[in-house]
Write a protein that holds these residues in place. Structure first.
Motif, PDB file in Angstrom:
ATOM      1  N   GLY A 145       0.824  -1.211   0.000  1.00 45.00           N
ATOM      2  CA  GLY A 145       0.000   0.000   0.000  1.00 45.00           C
ATOM      3  C   GLY A 145       0.855   1.256   0.000  1.00 45.00           C
ATOM      4  O   GLY A 145       0.535   2.238  -0.681  1.00 45.00           O
ATOM      5  N   ALA A 146       1.957   1.229   0.756  1.00 49.84           N
ATOM      6  CA  ALA A 146       2.868   2.376   0.776  1.00 49.84           C
ATOM      7  C   ALA A 146       3.486   2.598  -0.601  1.00 49.84           C
ATOM      8  O   ALA A 146       3.618   3.736  -1.063  1.00 49.84           O
ATOM      9  N   LEU A 147       3.838   1.513  -1.276  1.00 40.38           N
ATOM     10  CA  LEU A 147       4.409   1.639  -2.620  1.00 40.38           C
ATOM     11  C   LEU A 147       3.381   2.175  -3.612  1.00 40.38           C
ATOM     12  O   LEU A 147       3.732   2.939  -4.523  1.00 40.38           O
ATOM     13  N   LEU A 148       2.112   1.792  -3.442  1.00 43.34           N
ATOM     14  CA  LEU A 148       1.065   2.306  -4.334  1.00 43.34           C
ATOM     15  C   LEU A 148       0.918   3.821  -4.216  1.00 43.34           C
ATOM     16  O   LEU A 148       0.518   4.485  -5.173  1.00 43.34           O
ATOM     17  N   VAL A 149       1.229   4.369  -3.056  1.00 48.38           N
ATOM     18  CA  VAL A 149       1.179   5.822  -2.874  1.00 48.38           C
ATOM     19  C   VAL A 149       2.490   6.460  -3.323  1.00 48.38           C
ATOM     20  O   VAL A 149       2.500   7.477  -4.011  1.00 48.38           O
ATOM     21  N   PHE A 150       3.612   5.830  -2.959  1.00 50.77           N
ATOM     22  CA  PHE A 150       4.922   6.425  -3.228  1.00 50.77           C
ATOM     23  C   PHE A 150       5.283   6.473  -4.707  1.00 50.77           C
ATOM     24  O   PHE A 150       5.730   7.513  -5.205  1.00 50.77           O
ATOM     25  N   VAL A 151       5.137   5.376  -5.405  1.00 51.19           N
ATOM     26  CA  VAL A 151       5.635   5.287  -6.780  1.00 51.19           C
ATOM     27  C   VAL A 151       5.013   6.352  -7.696  1.00 51.19           C
ATOM     28  O   VAL A 151       5.750   7.087  -8.369  1.00 51.19           O
ATOM     29  N   PRO A 152       3.685   6.491  -7.728  1.00 48.01           N
ATOM     30  CA  PRO A 152       3.151   7.561  -8.590  1.00 48.01           C
ATOM     31  C   PRO A 152       3.600   8.951  -8.126  1.00 48.01           C
ATOM     32  O   PRO A 152       3.913   9.803  -8.950  1.00 48.01           O
ATOM     33  N   GLY A 153       3.651   9.169  -6.809  1.00 49.71           N
ATOM     34  CA  GLY A 153       4.102  10.462  -6.305  1.00 49.71           C
ATOM     35  C   GLY A 153       5.534  10.762  -6.697  1.00 49.71           C
ATOM     36  O   GLY A 153       5.880  11.897  -7.048  1.00 49.71           O
ATOM     37  N   TYR A 154       6.374   9.754  -6.669  1.00 47.20           N
ATOM     38  CA  TYR A 154       7.776   9.932  -7.050  1.00 47.20           C
ATOM     39  C   TYR A 154       7.891  10.289  -8.528  1.00 47.20           C
ATOM     40  O   TYR A 154       8.570  11.244  -8.901  1.00 47.20           O
ATOM     41  N   PHE A 155       7.208   9.530  -9.361  1.00 47.53           N
ATOM     42  CA  PHE A 155       7.352   9.774 -10.795  1.00 47.53           C
ATOM     43  C   PHE A 155       6.623  11.034 -11.245  1.00 47.53           C
ATOM     44  O   PHE A 155       7.067  11.706 -12.172  1.00 47.53           O
ATOM     45  N   LEU A 156       5.538  11.389 -10.586  1.00 50.64           N
ATOM     46  CA  LEU A 156       4.846  12.630 -10.940  1.00 50.64           C
ATOM     47  C   LEU A 156       5.513  13.849 -10.315  1.00 50.64           C
ATOM     48  O   LEU A 156       5.490  14.931 -10.889  1.00 50.64           O
ATOM     49  N   GLY A 157       6.098  13.659  -9.121  1.00 48.39           N
ATOM     50  CA  GLY A 157       6.706  14.784  -8.425  1.00 48.39           C
ATOM     51  C   GLY A 157       8.173  14.963  -8.749  1.00 48.39           C
ATOM     52  O   GLY A 157       8.567  15.910  -9.420  1.00 48.39           O
ATOM     53  N   VAL A 158       8.999  14.041  -8.295  1.00 42.27           N
ATOM     54  CA  VAL A 158      10.445  14.180  -8.423  1.00 42.27           C
ATOM     55  C   VAL A 158      10.885  14.191  -9.879  1.00 42.27           C
ATOM     56  O   VAL A 158      11.755  14.964 -10.269  1.00 42.27           O
ATOM     57  N   ARG A 159      10.294  13.366 -10.685  1.00 42.53           N
ATOM     58  CA  ARG A 159      10.728  13.266 -12.080  1.00 42.53           C
ATOM     59  C   ARG A 159      10.236  14.431 -12.945  1.00 42.53           C
ATOM     60  O   ARG A 159      10.865  14.759 -13.940  1.00 42.53           O
ATOM     61  N   ARG A 160       9.124  15.058 -12.576  1.00 41.60           N
ATOM     62  CA  ARG A 160       8.554  16.105 -13.446  1.00 41.60           C
ATOM     63  C   ARG A 160       8.772  17.515 -12.917  1.00 41.60           C
ATOM     64  O   ARG A 160       8.773  18.458 -13.692  1.00 41.60           O
TER      65      ARG A 160
END
Length: 146
Positions: free
Chosen positions: A48-63
């Motif tokens: 569940g933590a990964l389901l929140v983290f992964v999109p946030g990482y790729f939408l936030g840190v990467r963009r």
């Protein structure tokens, strides 16, 4: 504003750990006991933590160029596996497996007043201080050699 968001984030994180059972050493040890009475429930917490983290990482840190409440992202500068990293990971994993606690859940669980958790936190703080002292003396020794 930054401190308020940090406080709120920490509070939500702590509540999440309590609700999920990650502050219960017996539950953590049950999760780590893969060859015995394995309790897979914490795998769902981590998933569940990964389901929140992964999109946030790729939408936030990467963009984004910068985070909303800081000047820059704090990302690792190296991906090298060295002796310190491997030794630290082994020490962390051993402590987690023996005690059923790691720093975040231990700080959250300190409010329970349980003596073993208090001893764990004190030991953790002493260990952190010893690392600082060791690193400072190592850096001084390297500076005098140069």
């Amino acid at each position: 504003m930054f401190r308020l968001v940090a406080l709120l984030s920490g509070f939500i994180f702590g509540v999440g750990m309590m609700v999920s059972g990650m502050v219960n050493p017996a539950k953590v040890i049950g999760f780590l006991d893969v060859f015995g009475q394995w309790d897979p429930s914490l795998a769902f917490v981590m998933g569940g933590a990964l389901l929140v983290f992964v999109p946030g990482y790729f939408l936030g840190v990467r963009r984004q160029k910068n985070p909303v409440l800081a000047d820059q992202f704090c990302l690792p500068k190296t991906q090298t596996l060295d002796k310190k990293l491997i030794g630290g990971a082994l020490l962390f994993g051993t402590g987690w497996g023996l005690a059923g606690l790691c720093p975040g859940p231990a700080i959250t669980a300190i409010g329970s007043g349980a003596l073993p958790i208090g001893l764990f936190v004190i030991s953790m703080l002493v260990g952190m201080r010893l690392v600082q002292v060791f690193n400072a003396s190592s850096n001084r020794a390297l500076a005098t050699e140069s």
